[in-house]
Write a protein that holds these residues in place. Structure first.
Motif, PDB file in Angstrom:
ATOM      1  N   SER A 129      54.830  69.905  53.124  1.00 50.94           N
ATOM      2  CA  SER A 129      53.666  69.327  52.089  1.00 50.94           C
ATOM      3  C   SER A 129      52.291  69.087  52.579  1.00 50.94           C
ATOM      4  N   ARG A 130      52.153  68.664  53.969  1.00 49.07           N
ATOM      5  CA  ARG A 130      50.710  68.496  54.521  1.00 49.07           C
ATOM      6  C   ARG A 130      50.178  69.898  54.579  1.00 49.07           C
ATOM      7  N   ILE A 131      50.642  70.930  54.901  1.00 48.44           N
ATOM      8  CA  ILE A 131      50.322  72.274  55.047  1.00 48.44           C
ATOM      9  C   ILE A 131      50.012  72.755  53.491  1.00 48.44           C
ATOM     10  N   LEU A 132      50.738  72.704  52.547  1.00 46.75           N
ATOM     11  CA  LEU A 132      50.557  73.119  51.308  1.00 46.75           C
ATOM     12  C   LEU A 132      49.392  72.519  50.565  1.00 46.75           C
ATOM     13  N   LYS A 133      49.107  71.300  50.808  1.00 42.42           N
ATOM     14  CA  LYS A 133      48.321  70.445  50.205  1.00 42.42           C
ATOM     15  C   LYS A 133      46.933  71.026  50.499  1.00 42.42           C
ATOM     16  N   THR A 134      46.862  71.323  51.945  1.00 44.01           N
ATOM     17  CA  THR A 134      45.668  71.595  52.567  1.00 44.01           C
ATOM     18  C   THR A 134      45.270  72.870  51.974  1.00 44.01           C
ATOM     19  N   TRP A 135      46.247  73.963  51.774  1.00 48.84           N
ATOM     20  CA  TRP A 135      45.938  75.254  51.059  1.00 48.84           C
ATOM     21  C   TRP A 135      45.554  75.194  49.766  1.00 48.84           C
ATOM     22  N   GLU A 136      46.152  74.009  49.025  1.00 46.52           N
ATOM     23  CA  GLU A 136      45.764  73.750  47.812  1.00 46.52           C
ATOM     24  C   GLU A 136      44.144  73.496  47.598  1.00 46.52           C
ATOM     25  N   LYS A 137      43.821  72.677  48.562  1.00 45.63           N
ATOM     26  CA  LYS A 137      42.445  72.203  48.596  1.00 45.63           C
ATOM     27  C   LYS A 137      41.378  73.369  48.860  1.00 45.63           C
ATOM     28  N   GLN A 138      41.808  74.336  49.543  1.00 47.22           N
ATOM     29  CA  GLN A 138      41.335  75.531  50.067  1.00 47.22           C
ATOM     30  C   GLN A 138      41.202  76.704  48.808  1.00 47.22           C
ATOM     31  N   GLY A 139      42.217  76.411  47.808  1.00 51.10           N
ATOM     32  CA  GLY A 139      42.134  77.269  46.705  1.00 51.10           C
ATOM     33  C   GLY A 139      43.192  78.451  46.776  1.00 51.10           C
ATOM     34  N   LEU A 140      44.046  78.357  47.804  1.00 54.02           N
ATOM     35  CA  LEU A 140      44.856  79.506  48.017  1.00 54.02           C
ATOM     36  C   LEU A 140      46.235  79.565  47.285  1.00 54.02           C
ATOM     37  N   LEU A 141      46.481  78.124  46.500  1.00 53.92           N
ATOM     38  CA  LEU A 141      47.604  78.144  45.833  1.00 53.92           C
ATOM     39  C   LEU A 141      47.564  76.853  44.874  1.00 53.92           C
ATOM     40  N   SER A 142      48.248  76.664  44.150  1.00 48.18           N
ATOM     41  CA  SER A 142      48.348  75.209  43.236  1.00 48.18           C
ATOM     42  C   SER A 142      49.751  74.842  43.347  1.00 48.18           C
ATOM     43  N   LEU A 143      50.026  73.756  43.039  1.00 50.22           N
ATOM     44  CA  LEU A 143      51.458  73.112  43.276  1.00 50.22           C
ATOM     45  C   LEU A 143      51.464  72.310  42.068  1.00 50.22           C
ATOM     46  N   THR A 144      52.456  72.272  41.470  1.00 53.71           N
ATOM     47  CA  THR A 144      53.216  71.544  40.274  1.00 53.71           C
ATOM     48  C   THR A 144      54.479  71.406  40.849  1.00 53.71           C
ATOM     49  N   ARG A 145      55.423  70.142  40.101  1.00 53.59           N
ATOM     50  CA  ARG A 145      56.688  69.825  40.373  1.00 53.59           C
ATOM     51  C   ARG A 145      57.684  71.105  40.366  1.00 53.59           C
ATOM     52  N   GLY A 146      58.107  71.331  41.574  1.00 51.97           N
ATOM     53  CA  GLY A 146      59.225  72.394  41.777  1.00 51.97           C
ATOM     54  C   GLY A 146      58.437  73.906  41.532  1.00 51.97           C
ATOM     55  N   LYS A 147      57.200  74.226  41.674  1.00 53.72           N
ATOM     56  CA  LYS A 147      56.691  75.388  41.480  1.00 53.72           C
ATOM     57  C   LYS A 147      55.443  75.496  42.458  1.00 53.72           C
ATOM     58  N   ILE A 148      55.222  76.593  42.715  1.00 54.13           N
ATOM     59  CA  ILE A 148      53.934  76.789  43.700  1.00 54.13           C
ATOM     60  C   ILE A 148      53.414  78.246  43.124  1.00 54.13           C
ATOM     61  N   GLU A 149      52.186  78.150  42.757  1.00 55.72           N
ATOM     62  CA  GLU A 149      51.424  79.447  42.184  1.00 55.72           C
ATOM     63  C   GLU A 149      50.530  80.022  43.254  1.00 55.72           C
ATOM     64  N   LEU A 150      50.799  81.172  43.646  1.00 54.93           N
ATOM     65  CA  LEU A 150      49.830  81.507  44.612  1.00 54.93           C
ATOM     66  C   LEU A 150      48.528  82.235  44.038  1.00 54.93           C
TER      67      LEU A 150
END
Length: 225
Positions: free
Chosen positions: A189-210
């Motif tokens: 989760s920590r790595i994914l949230k870092t990438w979300e802040k960098q604009g690499l992906l977006s996170l929603t419940r049960g789904k990741i959009e690249l």
């Protein structure tokens, strides 16, 4: 056995064409068609293996759970696959050392342990089939161990997302990614949230959009051996 199941089995498993008419009849006479529900355990750690499953449809997962509760996926089973760990346990008459669970509804033809042992002992076609499975799965497991031991987790997560996304979207939880990669949910989760802040992906419940495939591919490639 239902004629349709027999024809389906014959079409899916390459070993069928190599068997003699007598061996084919033996397989159909002794094999049993089963259907498993999503989430149903096929085999538990410490269980004796009474049947070898030949997967007709659906998906199953073989995984190991450590003393800390962390889980790692060893391999998946899909249409046309069988479980080499189960075959090995049947032949050696040892207990199953992991967990096998149906990820979706699974249809399978199951072969009794005594029949498999007899076929492997006396039929070179079945020997070839089992040892072929062993070679393939051993390669997969070694690759998994190398990934866990030597490749950075961020690289592995990026590669996993790219390999499993459909039109830039992957429907999966952080916990499931952690289980696949042998990590913890918190770290993933920590790595994914870092990438979300960098604009690499977006996170929603049960789904990741690249969002940035190029950058994720760069991260995945940077961790190659």
């Amino acid at each position: 056995m239902n004629k349709a199941i027999a024809e389906t089995t014959a079409a899916i498993f390459p070993v069928w064409e190599k068997l003699t008419p007598e061996a084919k009849k033996d397989l159909l006479d002794r094999g049993k068609y089963v259907k498993l529900s999503t989430g149903e355990f096929i085999c538990m750690e410490g269980d004796a293996c009474h049947y070898l499953p030949l997967i007709i449809s659906g998906s199953a997962k073989v995984h190991k759970i450590g003393a800390s509760g962390r889980e790692i996926t060893l391999y998946h089973l899909e249409r046309g696959d069988s479980c080499i760990m189960t075959a090995s346990c049947i032949i050696s008459q040892k207990v199953f050392p992991a967990f096998a669970v149906a990820e979706t509804e699974v249809e399978a033809l199951i072969i009794p342990a005594n029949s498999l042992r007899a076929w492997v002992q006396h039929n070179p076609i079945w020997q070839e089939y089992v040892f072929g499975m062993l070679a393939q799965r051993l390669s997969n497991v070694i690759e998994t161990l190398e990934e866990v031991a030597f490749r950075r987790l961020d690289c592995r997560i990026a590669a996993y997302l790219l390999d499993n996304s459909d039109r830039k979207i992957i429907k999966i939880t952080h916990e499931a990614i952690a289980q696949e990669l042998g990590s913890s949910r918190e770290v993933v989760s920590r790595i994914l949230k870092t990438w979300e802040k960098q604009g690499l992906l977006s996170l929603t419940r049960g789904k990741i959009e690249l969002k940035s495939l190029t950058e994720l591919e760069h991260i995945a490639q940077s961790g190659k051996f």
